[in-house]
Design an enzyme around this catalytic site. Structure first.
Site, PDB file in Angstrom:
ATOM      1  N   ARG A 210       0.862  -1.200   0.030  1.00  0.00           N
ATOM      2  CA  ARG A 210       0.040  -0.019  -0.018  1.00  0.00           C
ATOM      3  C   ARG A 210       0.792   1.171   0.083  1.00  0.00           C
ATOM      4  O   ARG A 210       0.503   2.246  -0.767  1.00  0.00           O
ATOM      5  CB  ARG A 210      -0.928  -0.071   1.266  1.00  0.00           C
ATOM      6  CG  ARG A 210      -2.022  -1.079   0.952  1.00  0.00           C
ATOM      7  CD  ARG A 210      -2.627  -1.170   2.555  1.00  0.00           C
ATOM      8  NE  ARG A 210      -3.376  -0.231   3.034  1.00  0.00           N
ATOM      9  CZ  ARG A 210      -3.791  -0.023   4.127  1.00  0.00           C
ATOM     10  NH1 ARG A 210      -3.807  -0.854   5.095  1.00  0.00           N
ATOM     11  NH2 ARG A 210      -4.494   1.091   4.522  1.00  0.00           N
ATOM     12  N   CYS A 286      -0.666   6.039   9.339  1.00  0.00           N
ATOM     13  CA  CYS A 286      -1.280   4.691   8.907  1.00  0.00           C
ATOM     14  C   CYS A 286      -2.305   4.845   7.790  1.00  0.00           C
ATOM     15  O   CYS A 286      -2.366   5.899   7.363  1.00  0.00           O
ATOM     16  CB  CYS A 286      -1.506   3.791  10.137  1.00  0.00           C
ATOM     17  SG  CYS A 286      -2.950   4.351  11.263  1.00  0.00           S
TER      18      CYS A 286
END
Length: 329
Positions: A210, A286
């Site tokens: 990601r 995050c």
């Protein structure tokens, strides 16, 4: 073995230090928590702060009703959160909202708040970050959470929890350095931490794919990739995964020496040394600000104090069309 070395039954002096000191240990083992609860110290308050990813199976509130530590209350991190213009979940609450939640749970400023979750270590660090950011330093998490508590044979409560006597909690003051805003992140992203001493180092806790932009985000339609000049440090790199004989899976924090190894592997030994010495400030990020708490706490366990969390994290950053997104080439 690190965990074995700290699971020994705590002495009375340890319990006295924990109850009287202004700052409690960041981590407690189930054995240490059991000793504190058996001491009949009325200042101890237990909170289940379980939060799970939207695509994970399970329901934290239902799990809490079925199995929990004796006397625990459920802290919903999405409920004790400030509203956000883009609808971000579990944002840092206002000072009064935090205080109201404490009063609801019977928490006073002197209470030793002990937090856990049902995955071992996942969402409890974020809850600890919230308490510490409002100056409630008499707070800890249980390393290994509910699974390790149960595996070590300690009692479990079931059914409806008993009523709580509300407390009084004065409105605290939020540490303004605890979080970073979108505007601060954008401004910082123009600076290279490798060459600019004023730059903050952004560490991204998402998966490597990601971060690189090679794997999709779990939220449909959202671009993967990363903030310019940020570095990848997956939250799982700070944790050890365990599987018990009965198949129960849970996580605990790595010992400090292995936390340092993980940090060095991610950002290099020279930069890690500067981070640990406090010469490079760090911002953790995050997907939505939850597992950034794991990096925050892991760095705290390495005695790093100059740490903030980008509260919106990637969800807030990537939702804005003006954000510059970098990907692997």
């Amino acid at each position: 073995m690190f965990l074995n070395s700290i699971r020994a039954l705590p002495t009375r002096s340890f319990i006295a230090r924990t109850m009287s000191s202004k700052a409690a240990p960041l981590l407690l083992t189930p054995t240490q928590v059991r000793a504190l609860t058996k001491s009949n110290d009325s200042s101890v308050r237990l909170l289940d702060a379980t939060w799970i990813m939207p695509n994970w199976p399970g329901n934290p509130r239902q799990e809490f009703a079925a199995r929990r530590l004796p006397g625990a209350r459920f802290l919903d991190l999405d409920e004790v959160a400030s509203p956000h213009e883009l609808g971000m979940p579990h944002m840092m609450p206002s000072a009064r909202m935090f205080a109201d939640a404490c009063e609801k749970f019977g928490i006073e400023p002197s209470s030793h708040v002990i937090i856990y979750d049902t995955r071992g270590v996942f969402s409890s660090p974020r809850a600890l970050f919230m308490f510490r950011s409002f100056g409630h330093t008499n707070s800890s998490i249980i390393d290994g959470g509910l699974p390790l508590w149960h595996l070590e044979g300690f009692p479990i409560d079931e059914g409806s929890p008993s009523p709580v006597e509300p407390s009084t909690y004065p409105t605290p003051t939020l540490n303004t350095d605890a979080t970073r805003s979108y505007e601060q992140i954008v401004s910082n992203s123009t600076l290279d931490p490798a060459t600019d001493p004023t730059a903050e180092l952004v560490l991204d806790a998402r998966s490597k794919g990601r971060f690189l932009g090679t794997d999709p985000e779990p939220r449909p339609g959202m671009s993967s990739g990363h903030i310019p000049h940020s570095l990848s440090l997956q939250f799982n790199d700070f944790l050890k995964k365990h599987t018990s004989e009965d198949g129960t899976e849970y996580t605990t924090f790595l010992p400090p020496s292995e936390l340092r190894d993980a940090l060095e592997n991610a950002i290099g030994s020279e930069r890690a040394e500067l981070v640990i010495k406090g010469k490079i400030p760090v911002v953790t990020s995050c997907g939505s600000g939850m597992t950034a708490g794991i990096l925050w706490l892991g760095l705290k366990l390495l005695s790093v104090n100059n740490i903030s969390i980008y509260d919106e994290s990637w969800l807030g950053y990537a939702m804005r069309s003006t954000s510059k997104i970098e990907k692997a080439t």
